[in-house]
Design a protein around this motif. Sequence first.
Motif, PDB file in Angstrom:
ATOM      1  N   TYR A  61       0.783  -1.229   0.000  1.00  9.11           N
ATOM      2  CA  TYR A  61       0.000   0.000   0.000  1.00  9.11           C
ATOM      3  C   TYR A  61       0.816   1.280   0.000  1.00  9.11           C
ATOM      4  O   TYR A  61       1.949   1.326   0.461  1.00  9.11           O
ATOM      5  N   GLY A  74      -4.195   0.566  -2.078  1.00 10.14           N
ATOM      6  CA  GLY A  74      -3.634  -0.711  -1.628  1.00 10.14           C
ATOM      7  C   GLY A  74      -3.854  -1.739  -2.702  1.00 10.14           C
ATOM      8  O   GLY A  74      -4.819  -1.653  -3.469  1.00 10.14           O
ATOM      9  N   THR A  75      -2.964  -2.704  -2.812  1.00  7.60           N
ATOM     10  CA  THR A  75      -3.247  -3.818  -3.704  1.00  7.60           C
ATOM     11  C   THR A  75      -3.075  -5.087  -2.887  1.00  7.60           C
ATOM     12  O   THR A  75      -2.154  -5.210  -2.091  1.00  7.60           O
ATOM     13  N   THR A  76      -4.025  -5.997  -3.053  1.00 15.52           N
ATOM     14  CA  THR A  76      -4.000  -7.241  -2.288  1.00 15.52           C
ATOM     15  C   THR A  76      -3.898  -8.395  -3.258  1.00 15.52           C
ATOM     16  O   THR A  76      -4.644  -8.440  -4.246  1.00 15.52           O
TER      17      THR A  76
END
Length: 193
Positions: A61, A74-76
Amino acid sequence: MNLKKEDYPVTVLYDFDLGEFSPKERSVARKVSDLSPMFHDKAATEALIKQGDPLVYEIFYYGFKTSLSDMALGTTRIQPGKVGDEYYMTKGHFHAAENQPEIYFCVKGQGNLLMQTIEGEFLAERWKVGTISHIPPMWAHRVVNTGNEPLVFVASYHLSAGHNYGPIEEKGFRKLLVERNGKPEFVLNEQWK
Ligand code: PAN
Ligand code: ZN
Protein backbone atom coordinates in the motif's frame (compact mmCIF):
# COMPACT_ATOMS: atom_id res chain seq x y z
CA MET A 1 0.68 27.99 -0.77
CA ASN A 2 3.70 26.57 1.01
CA LEU A 3 4.17 23.11 -0.50
CA LYS A 4 5.89 20.41 1.51
CA LYS A 5 7.57 17.35 0.01
CA GLU A 6 4.44 15.23 0.57
CA ASP A 7 2.24 17.72 -1.28
CA TYR A 8 3.71 16.86 -4.70
CA PRO A 9 1.93 14.40 -7.06
CA VAL A 10 3.00 10.75 -7.01
CA THR A 11 2.70 8.31 -9.90
CA VAL A 12 3.09 4.55 -9.59
CA LEU A 13 3.06 1.75 -12.12
CA TYR A 14 0.98 -1.43 -11.87
CA ASP A 15 2.65 -4.57 -13.28
CA PHE A 16 -0.14 -6.80 -14.68
CA ASP A 17 2.04 -9.93 -14.73
CA LEU A 18 3.30 -9.63 -11.17
CA GLY A 19 0.10 -8.13 -9.77
CA GLU A 20 2.18 -5.53 -7.94
CA PHE A 21 2.88 -1.82 -8.03
CA SER A 22 6.32 -0.41 -8.52
CA PRO A 23 7.93 1.13 -6.69
CA LYS A 24 6.62 -1.05 -3.86
CA GLU A 25 5.79 0.74 -0.68
CA ARG A 26 4.83 -0.95 2.55
CA SER A 27 3.70 -4.55 2.56
CA VAL A 28 2.02 -6.93 4.96
CA ALA A 29 1.86 -10.73 4.56
CA ARG A 30 -0.83 -12.89 6.13
CA LYS A 31 -0.42 -16.62 6.60
CA VAL A 32 -2.91 -19.31 7.57
CA SER A 33 -2.04 -18.74 11.27
CA ASP A 34 -3.04 -15.05 10.97
CA LEU A 35 -6.49 -16.19 9.85
CA SER A 36 -6.93 -19.06 12.30
CA PRO A 37 -10.14 -17.63 13.87
CA MET A 38 -11.64 -17.22 10.38
CA PHE A 39 -11.48 -20.65 8.71
CA HIS A 40 -14.29 -22.96 9.81
CA ASP A 41 -12.28 -26.23 9.73
CA LYS A 42 -10.07 -25.89 12.82
CA ALA A 43 -8.34 -29.26 12.33
CA ALA A 44 -7.39 -28.39 8.74
CA THR A 45 -6.16 -24.98 9.92
CA GLU A 46 -3.90 -26.55 12.60
CA ALA A 47 -2.58 -29.16 10.16
CA LEU A 48 -1.61 -26.49 7.59
CA ILE A 49 0.11 -24.37 10.24
CA LYS A 50 2.16 -27.43 11.29
CA GLN A 51 3.05 -28.15 7.65
CA GLY A 52 4.75 -24.73 7.28
CA ASP A 53 2.01 -22.15 7.65
CA PRO A 54 1.52 -21.13 3.98
CA LEU A 55 1.09 -17.58 2.74
CA VAL A 56 -2.56 -16.65 2.06
CA TYR A 57 -2.22 -13.03 0.88
CA GLU A 58 -0.07 -9.94 0.75
CA ILE A 59 -1.07 -6.28 0.88
CA PHE A 60 1.06 -3.54 -0.68
CA TYR A 61 0.00 0.00 0.00
CA TYR A 62 0.72 3.65 -0.62
CA GLY A 63 -0.32 6.12 2.05
CA PHE A 64 -0.29 9.14 -0.30
CA LYS A 65 -0.58 11.34 2.77
CA THR A 66 -0.36 15.07 2.06
CA SER A 67 -0.76 18.07 4.34
CA LEU A 68 -4.50 18.08 3.55
CA SER A 69 -5.49 14.52 2.60
CA ASP A 70 -4.97 10.81 3.25
CA MET A 71 -6.27 9.02 0.15
CA ALA A 72 -4.57 5.61 0.09
CA LEU A 73 -4.09 2.91 -2.53
CA GLY A 74 -3.63 -0.71 -1.63
CA THR A 75 -3.25 -3.82 -3.70
CA THR A 76 -4.00 -7.24 -2.29
CA ARG A 77 -2.78 -10.48 -3.88
CA ILE A 78 -4.58 -13.58 -2.59
CA GLN A 79 -2.96 -16.92 -3.44
CA PRO A 80 -5.11 -19.77 -4.79
CA GLY A 81 -5.75 -22.45 -2.18
CA LYS A 82 -8.07 -23.79 0.50
CA VAL A 83 -8.09 -24.61 4.19
CA GLY A 84 -10.08 -27.84 4.23
CA ASP A 85 -12.90 -27.05 1.79
CA GLU A 86 -12.86 -23.26 2.37
CA TYR A 87 -11.14 -21.01 -0.16
CA TYR A 88 -8.33 -18.62 0.77
CA MET A 89 -9.71 -15.17 1.59
CA THR A 90 -8.91 -11.91 3.35
CA LYS A 91 -9.70 -11.56 7.07
CA GLY A 92 -12.45 -9.04 6.40
CA HIS A 93 -13.25 -5.96 8.45
CA PHE A 94 -15.48 -3.00 9.13
CA HIS A 95 -13.92 0.44 8.94
CA ALA A 96 -13.31 1.95 12.35
CA ALA A 97 -14.70 5.29 11.09
CA GLU A 98 -18.39 4.76 10.40
CA ASN A 99 -18.64 7.20 7.49
CA GLN A 100 -15.88 5.67 5.36
CA PRO A 101 -16.51 3.86 2.06
CA GLU A 102 -14.02 2.09 -0.23
CA ILE A 103 -13.61 1.12 -3.88
CA TYR A 104 -12.27 -2.31 -4.90
CA PHE A 105 -11.12 -3.05 -8.47
CA CYS A 106 -10.41 -6.66 -9.49
CA VAL A 107 -7.36 -6.73 -11.79
CA LYS A 108 -6.45 -10.43 -11.81
CA GLY A 109 -8.19 -13.73 -11.10
CA GLN A 110 -11.73 -14.48 -9.99
CA GLY A 111 -13.70 -14.84 -6.80
CA ASN A 112 -16.29 -13.14 -4.64
CA LEU A 113 -16.62 -10.01 -2.59
CA LEU A 114 -18.64 -10.66 0.59
CA MET A 115 -20.25 -7.73 2.38
CA GLN A 116 -22.27 -7.61 5.57
CA THR A 117 -23.79 -5.08 7.96
CA ILE A 118 -23.46 -5.37 11.72
CA GLU A 119 -27.12 -6.53 11.86
CA GLY A 120 -26.24 -9.38 9.49
CA GLU A 121 -27.57 -8.28 6.12
CA PHE A 122 -25.36 -10.21 3.70
CA LEU A 123 -24.46 -9.59 0.04
CA ALA A 124 -22.00 -11.30 -2.30
CA GLU A 125 -20.73 -10.02 -5.63
CA ARG A 126 -19.21 -12.37 -8.19
CA TRP A 127 -15.86 -11.00 -9.34
CA LYS A 128 -13.90 -11.32 -12.58
CA VAL A 129 -11.14 -9.14 -14.02
CA GLY A 130 -12.49 -5.63 -14.48
CA THR A 131 -15.17 -5.75 -11.76
CA ILE A 132 -15.29 -2.59 -9.67
CA SER A 133 -17.28 -2.60 -6.42
CA HIS A 134 -18.20 0.31 -4.20
CA ILE A 135 -18.36 -0.68 -0.54
CA PRO A 136 -20.55 1.85 1.29
CA PRO A 137 -19.82 2.88 4.89
CA MET A 138 -20.93 0.38 7.59
CA TRP A 139 -20.50 -2.72 5.41
CA ALA A 140 -17.81 -5.23 6.39
CA HIS A 141 -15.89 -6.57 3.39
CA ARG A 142 -13.94 -9.72 2.56
CA VAL A 143 -12.60 -11.09 -0.74
CA VAL A 144 -12.46 -14.83 -1.50
CA ASN A 145 -10.25 -16.34 -4.23
CA THR A 146 -12.19 -19.20 -5.87
CA GLY A 147 -9.83 -19.56 -8.86
CA ASN A 148 -6.64 -21.47 -9.63
CA GLU A 149 -4.42 -18.38 -9.91
CA PRO A 150 -3.76 -15.39 -7.64
CA LEU A 151 -6.63 -12.95 -7.27
CA VAL A 152 -5.42 -9.34 -7.20
CA PHE A 153 -7.49 -6.26 -6.43
CA VAL A 154 -6.76 -2.60 -6.00
CA ALA A 155 -8.38 -0.71 -3.14
CA SER A 156 -8.87 3.02 -2.77
CA TYR A 157 -9.74 4.35 0.68
CA HIS A 158 -8.81 6.95 3.27
CA LEU A 159 -6.13 5.93 5.77
CA SER A 160 -8.23 7.52 8.50
CA ALA A 161 -10.97 4.92 7.78
CA GLY A 162 -9.01 2.46 9.97
CA HIS A 163 -9.84 -1.23 10.43
CA ASN A 164 -12.17 -2.92 12.89
CA TYR A 165 -11.58 -6.69 12.71
CA GLY A 166 -13.36 -7.57 15.98
CA PRO A 167 -16.89 -8.54 14.86
CA ILE A 168 -15.58 -10.65 11.94
CA GLU A 169 -12.99 -12.40 14.10
CA GLU A 170 -15.73 -13.23 16.58
CA LYS A 171 -18.37 -14.74 14.32
CA GLY A 172 -17.43 -14.16 10.68
CA PHE A 173 -19.78 -13.63 7.75
CA ARG A 174 -23.18 -15.32 7.55
CA LYS A 175 -22.05 -17.52 4.69
CA LEU A 176 -18.86 -19.43 3.91
CA LEU A 177 -17.57 -20.07 0.42
CA VAL A 178 -16.53 -23.70 0.15
CA GLU A 179 -15.72 -26.14 -2.64
CA ARG A 180 -18.43 -28.73 -3.41
CA ASN A 181 -17.93 -31.15 -6.32
CA GLY A 182 -15.11 -28.97 -7.63
CA LYS A 183 -17.20 -25.79 -7.61
CA PRO A 184 -17.61 -22.84 -5.22
CA GLU A 185 -20.78 -22.98 -3.15
CA PHE A 186 -22.18 -20.84 -0.33
CA VAL A 187 -23.08 -22.62 2.91
CA LEU A 188 -24.42 -21.16 6.14
CA ASN A 189 -21.78 -20.32 8.77
CA GLU A 190 -22.77 -22.17 11.98
CA GLN A 191 -20.72 -19.70 14.05
CA TRP A 192 -22.89 -16.76 12.98
CA LYS A 193 -25.74 -16.13 15.39
C1 PAN B 1 -7.97 -3.40 2.10
C2 PAN B 1 -7.72 -4.60 3.02
C3 PAN B 1 -6.85 -5.67 2.41
C4 PAN B 1 -6.65 -6.89 3.33
O1 PAN B 1 -6.79 -2.67 1.88
O2 PAN B 1 -7.16 -4.12 4.24
O3 PAN B 1 -7.45 -6.13 1.23
O4 PAN B 1 -7.82 -7.32 3.94
P1 PAN B 1 -7.94 -7.36 5.52
O5 PAN B 1 -7.57 -5.98 6.01
O6 PAN B 1 -9.37 -7.70 5.78
O7 PAN B 1 -6.94 -8.37 6.03
C5 PAN B 1 -9.06 -2.56 2.76
O8 PAN B 1 -10.22 -2.95 2.72
N1 PAN B 1 -8.72 -1.45 3.43
O9 PAN B 1 -9.64 -0.71 4.05
ZN1 ZN C 1 -11.54 -1.69 4.00
